[in-house]
Scaffold this motif. Structure first.
Motif, PDB file in Angstrom:
ATOM      1  N   ILE A 143      52.015  32.476  30.994  1.00  0.00           N
ATOM      2  CA  ILE A 143      50.809  32.338  31.824  1.00  0.00           C
ATOM      3  C   ILE A 143      50.740  33.489  32.828  1.00  0.00           C
ATOM      4  O   ILE A 143      49.711  34.156  32.975  1.00  0.00           O
ATOM      5  N   VAL A 144      51.910  33.718  33.497  1.00  0.00           N
ATOM      6  CA  VAL A 144      51.942  34.784  34.505  1.00  0.00           C
ATOM      7  C   VAL A 144      51.598  36.121  33.850  1.00  0.00           C
ATOM      8  O   VAL A 144      50.828  36.919  34.399  1.00  0.00           O
ATOM      9  N   SER A 145      52.153  36.330  32.673  1.00  0.00           N
ATOM     10  CA  SER A 145      51.924  37.594  31.980  1.00  0.00           C
ATOM     11  C   SER A 145      50.450  37.772  31.625  1.00  0.00           C
ATOM     12  O   SER A 145      49.876  38.851  31.810  1.00  0.00           O
ATOM     13  N   ASN A 146      49.835  36.685  31.158  1.00  0.00           N
ATOM     14  CA  ASN A 146      48.402  36.747  30.834  1.00  0.00           C
ATOM     15  C   ASN A 146      47.566  37.013  32.079  1.00  0.00           C
ATOM     16  O   ASN A 146      46.641  37.826  32.063  1.00  0.00           O
ATOM     17  N   ASP A 147      47.910  36.282  33.159  1.00  0.00           N
ATOM     18  CA  ASP A 147      47.185  36.464  34.421  1.00  0.00           C
ATOM     19  C   ASP A 147      47.271  37.914  34.881  1.00  0.00           C
ATOM     20  O   ASP A 147      46.296  38.502  35.332  1.00  0.00           O
ATOM     21  N   LEU A 148      48.492  38.437  34.756  1.00  0.00           N
ATOM     22  CA  LEU A 148      48.737  39.800  35.220  1.00  0.00           C
ATOM     23  C   LEU A 148      47.844  40.787  34.457  1.00  0.00           C
ATOM     24  O   LEU A 148      47.231  41.674  35.046  1.00  0.00           O
ATOM     25  N   LYS A 149      47.780  40.565  33.121  1.00  0.00           N
ATOM     26  CA  LYS A 149      46.932  41.430  32.285  1.00  0.00           C
ATOM     27  C   LYS A 149      45.471  41.338  32.729  1.00  0.00           C
ATOM     28  O   LYS A 149      44.768  42.339  32.900  1.00  0.00           O
ATOM     29  N   LEU A 150      45.053  40.086  32.920  1.00  0.00           N
ATOM     30  CA  LEU A 150      43.666  39.798  33.280  1.00  0.00           C
ATOM     31  C   LEU A 150      43.305  40.475  34.599  1.00  0.00           C
ATOM     32  O   LEU A 150      42.250  41.114  34.739  1.00  0.00           O
ATOM     33  N   MET A 151      44.225  40.340  35.575  1.00  0.00           N
ATOM     34  CA  MET A 151      43.918  40.839  36.908  1.00  0.00           C
ATOM     35  C   MET A 151      44.123  42.354  37.022  1.00  0.00           C
ATOM     36  O   MET A 151      43.709  42.962  37.993  1.00  0.00           O
ATOM     37  N   ALA A 152      44.797  42.930  36.021  1.00  0.00           N
ATOM     38  CA  ALA A 152      45.010  44.374  36.056  1.00  0.00           C
ATOM     39  C   ALA A 152      43.919  45.092  35.255  1.00  0.00           C
ATOM     40  O   ALA A 152      43.794  46.312  35.314  1.00  0.00           O
ATOM     41  N   ALA A 153      43.105  44.298  34.501  1.00  0.00           N
ATOM     42  CA  ALA A 153      42.097  44.917  33.640  1.00  0.00           C
ATOM     43  C   ALA A 153      40.975  45.557  34.465  1.00  0.00           C
ATOM     44  O   ALA A 153      40.754  45.168  35.626  1.00  0.00           O
ATOM     45  N   ALA A 154      40.289  46.522  33.873  1.00  0.00           N
ATOM     46  CA  ALA A 154      39.181  47.195  34.565  1.00  0.00           C
ATOM     47  C   ALA A 154      38.125  46.158  34.946  1.00  0.00           C
ATOM     48  O   ALA A 154      37.856  45.222  34.178  1.00  0.00           O
ATOM     49  N   GLY A 155      37.541  46.297  36.127  1.00  0.00           N
ATOM     50  CA  GLY A 155      36.490  45.378  36.546  1.00  0.00           C
ATOM     51  C   GLY A 155      37.006  44.234  37.386  1.00  0.00           C
ATOM     52  O   GLY A 155      36.239  43.534  38.035  1.00  0.00           O
ATOM     53  N   SER A 156      38.324  44.033  37.383  1.00  0.00           N
ATOM     54  CA  SER A 156      38.865  42.961  38.235  1.00  0.00           C
ATOM     55  C   SER A 156      38.875  43.459  39.682  1.00  0.00           C
ATOM     56  O   SER A 156      38.818  44.660  39.923  1.00  0.00           O
ATOM     57  N   SER A 157      38.913  42.522  40.624  1.00  0.00           N
ATOM     58  CA  SER A 157      38.871  42.968  42.020  1.00  0.00           C
ATOM     59  C   SER A 157      39.783  42.125  42.901  1.00  0.00           C
ATOM     60  O   SER A 157      40.322  41.117  42.463  1.00  0.00           O
ATOM     61  N   LYS A 158      39.882  42.594  44.122  1.00  0.00           N
ATOM     62  CA  LYS A 158      40.809  41.975  45.067  1.00  0.00           C
ATOM     63  C   LYS A 158      40.029  41.644  46.328  1.00  0.00           C
ATOM     64  O   LYS A 158      39.231  42.463  46.806  1.00  0.00           O
ATOM     65  N   ILE A 159      40.219  40.417  46.839  1.00  0.00           N
ATOM     66  CA  ILE A 159      39.559  40.037  48.090  1.00  0.00           C
ATOM     67  C   ILE A 159      40.661  39.740  49.096  1.00  0.00           C
ATOM     68  O   ILE A 159      41.510  38.883  48.853  1.00  0.00           O
ATOM     69  N   ILE A 160      40.643  40.480  50.179  1.00  0.00           N
ATOM     70  CA  ILE A 160      41.693  40.245  51.179  1.00  0.00           C
ATOM     71  C   ILE A 160      41.141  39.344  52.272  1.00  0.00           C
ATOM     72  O   ILE A 160      40.099  39.619  52.867  1.00  0.00           O
ATOM     73  N   LEU A 161      41.805  38.199  52.488  1.00  0.00           N
ATOM     74  CA  LEU A 161      41.402  37.293  53.558  1.00  0.00           C
ATOM     75  C   LEU A 161      42.329  37.555  54.735  1.00  0.00           C
ATOM     76  O   LEU A 161      43.537  37.357  54.638  1.00  0.00           O
ATOM     77  N   ASN A 162      41.741  38.007  55.855  1.00  0.00           N
ATOM     78  CA  ASN A 162      42.567  38.314  57.030  1.00  0.00           C
ATOM     79  C   ASN A 162      42.521  37.172  58.022  1.00  0.00           C
ATOM     80  O   ASN A 162      41.631  36.311  57.967  1.00  0.00           O
ATOM     81  N   ALA A 163      43.488  37.184  58.920  1.00  0.00           N
ATOM     82  CA  ALA A 163      43.579  36.132  59.930  1.00  0.00           C
ATOM     83  C   ALA A 163      42.351  36.180  60.835  1.00  0.00           C
ATOM     84  O   ALA A 163      41.884  37.259  61.189  1.00  0.00           O
ATOM     85  N   VAL A 164      41.853  35.001  61.189  1.00  0.00           N
ATOM     86  CA  VAL A 164      40.781  34.964  62.183  1.00  0.00           C
ATOM     87  C   VAL A 164      41.432  35.021  63.554  1.00  0.00           C
ATOM     88  O   VAL A 164      42.663  34.868  63.660  1.00  0.00           O
ATOM     89  N   ALA A 165      40.641  35.220  64.605  1.00  0.00           N
ATOM     90  CA  ALA A 165      41.181  35.354  65.961  1.00  0.00           C
ATOM     91  C   ALA A 165      42.054  34.138  66.284  1.00  0.00           C
ATOM     92  O   ALA A 165      41.672  33.002  65.980  1.00  0.00           O
ATOM     93  N   GLY A 166      43.220  34.382  66.843  1.00  0.00           N
ATOM     94  CA  GLY A 166      44.123  33.282  67.212  1.00  0.00           C
ATOM     95  C   GLY A 166      45.088  32.901  66.106  1.00  0.00           C
ATOM     96  O   GLY A 166      45.983  32.108  66.313  1.00  0.00           O
ATOM     97  N   LYS A 167      44.917  33.410  64.886  1.00  0.00           N
ATOM     98  CA  LYS A 167      45.842  33.101  63.792  1.00  0.00           C
ATOM     99  C   LYS A 167      46.504  34.403  63.355  1.00  0.00           C
ATOM    100  O   LYS A 167      46.291  34.915  62.259  1.00  0.00           O
ATOM    101  N   ASN A 168      47.281  34.923  64.256  1.00  0.00           N
ATOM    102  CA  ASN A 168      47.844  36.262  64.083  1.00  0.00           C
ATOM    103  C   ASN A 168      48.642  36.452  62.792  1.00  0.00           C
ATOM    104  O   ASN A 168      49.323  35.549  62.343  1.00  0.00           O
TER     105      ASN A 168
END
Lengths: 259, 178
Positions: A143-168
């Motif tokens: 499963i991990v290997s498949n996920d890795l392939k999927l997420m490494a394929a062209a067109g995949s993207s990354k969303i970074i969720l950062n801490a809101v104020a007070g949640k350092n």
């Protein structure tokens, strides 16, 4: 070689007493063949040893001789039996003894067999558990290997969720596949949820929060269905089982989806 | 009818090799007390000495084929069997009692303890009169069966020193006995 000195050195006596070293023994055995004086000295020393031992005797109880002869009698040539007696009686007695011995041996062997059988069963069970665990790990790996392939394929993207104020310092990363169907939450640094509470993922669609799922079973990472048209994602701490609407003051991380 | 038969050493060995029970009885009558003395000297316990003596005579009976007159007298051969069996028995006993010591001090004190002037008999009594450095060597080698290498290791002495001292100790011992 000074044979006289050699004879006087104590080596011969050490040899006879059994306390000479291996080298010394070898040396003595070769020298005694070359020098008759040494051979004679050894014989004298043997007399001495015998003499010493004979003067320090320790009395032996007479039962010892009987016990020894009881053992060696089996080896002595047997005398013919003078009187002929009904043979079948001996035969019957011998058969009975053999039968008893055989039964006893069988019982012992059977007990041993049972123990060994149990051991074998335990080992087999152990083996099966290991095999099952192994299959489980292999499945996870796939499963991990498949996920890795999927997420490494062209067109995949990354969303970074950062801490809101007070949640350092907190950060969570979502990976989104090219087809925008699968969402994987990796690199989660949220603290453990207190008992009775759970983290919940929200998608923001046209300015409104939409439930995207609970953060459960996140081993080795959490998996969600992507929400169509999401502009951003956020994580809040909610009561166990989740809420219909996010508790905004309990928001931990927030991140926009890159268009 | 029953004449007292005496054997020369050669005859005795021949008869024993022929599995002659009478010859074995003669051997036992002539040598058991001396061999028991050797064993007692090492084990210092009557009960276990008797067990070892029994084991030794059975071994002599079973292994007489292996005795080679060229290499030495019959008594010397039996003496070695007896001493080795006695040492094996002490080792077993020590092991069971978990008494095996490992440090140098333990070994030397063990050697000292092994001598008991009041009760010692035989060779042990004579060993008593030796210098301490000689006493320890005889105790560890003859009575406890350690090799010269093992003794050198235990006492932290060079192997050469152990060799020379051991020979000197034996000569002293011989002097005391004659």
């Amino acid at each position: 070689m000074d044979i006289h000195a050699y004879i006087q050195s104590g080596i011969i006596e050490s040899y006879l007493l059994g306390i000479a070293g291996e080298e010394e023994e070898k040396e003595l055995n070769s020298i005694r063949r070359q020098y008759p004086e040494v051979e004679a000295a050894i014989q004298r020393a043997e007399e001495w040893l015998h003499g010493v031992a004979s003067s320090y005797t320790a009395p032996v109880p007479s039962k010892v001789k009987d016990r020894i002869f009881a053992v060696i009698n089996e080896d002595l040539p047997s005398r013919p039996v003078a009187v002929i007696r009904p043979f079948y009686r001996y035969f019957a007695a011998a058969s009975l003894i053999l039968l008893i011995c055989s039964l006893a041996a069988n019982l012992i062997l059977y007990k041993k067999y049972l123990t060994e059988k149990n051991n074998a069963l335990a080992l087999q069970q152990n083996n099966q558990t290991l095999l099952a665990n192994n299959n489980l790990i292999q499945a996870k790996m796939n499963i991990v290997s498949n996920d890795l392939k999927l997420m490494a394929a062209a067109g995949s993207s990354k969303i970074i969720l950062n801490a809101v104020a007070g949640k350092n310092q907190l950060q969570t990363v979502l990976l989104l596949d090219a087809a925008k169907q699968q969402l994987l939450m990796v690199g989660n640094s949220l603290p453990n949820a207190p008992t009775g509470k759970q983290y919940q993922l929200w998608a923001i669609v046209r300015g409104k929060p939409v439930n995207a799922g609970m953060l459960t079973g996140c081993d080795p990472y959490c998996r969600f269905n992507a929400v169509a048209g999401a502009e951003a994602y956020a994580v809040t701490l909610e009561k166990a089982g989740g809420s219909d609407q996010p508790t905004l003051e309990q928001m931990y991380v927030f991140g926009k989806v890159n268009s | 009818m029953k004449g007292v038969h005496t054997y020369s050493e050669q005859e005795l060995v021949e008869a024993l090799k022929q599995r002659d029970g009478k010859a074995f009885g003669y051997l036992y009558d002539h040598y058991s007390a001396a061999l028991n003395g050797v064993i007692m000297d090492i084990l210092q316990d009557e009960e276990s000495s008797i067990d070892v003596l029994q084991e030794v005579f059975i071994k002599i009976w079973k292994q007489i084929e292996q005795y080679d007159p060229v290499r030495g007298r019959l008594f010397t051969w039996m003496f070695n069997i007896a001493r080795n069996a006695a040492i094996d028995a002490t080792r077993k006993k020590e092991w069971q009692n978990q008494k095996r010591s490992s440090s140098v001090n333990d070994y030397t004190s063990l050697a000292d303890r092994a001598f008991n002037p009041a009760e010692d008999t035989g060779l042990r009594k004579i060993v008593q009169s030796l210098k301490a450095e000689h006493k320890v060597l005889i105790e560890l080698s003859y009575f406890q069966g350690y090799t010269q290498e093992e003794i050198a290791e235990m006492l932290k002495l060079p192997l050469g020193t152990v060799k020379t001292r051991l020979r000197a100790a034996i000569l002293q011992l011989k002097k005391q006995m004659s």
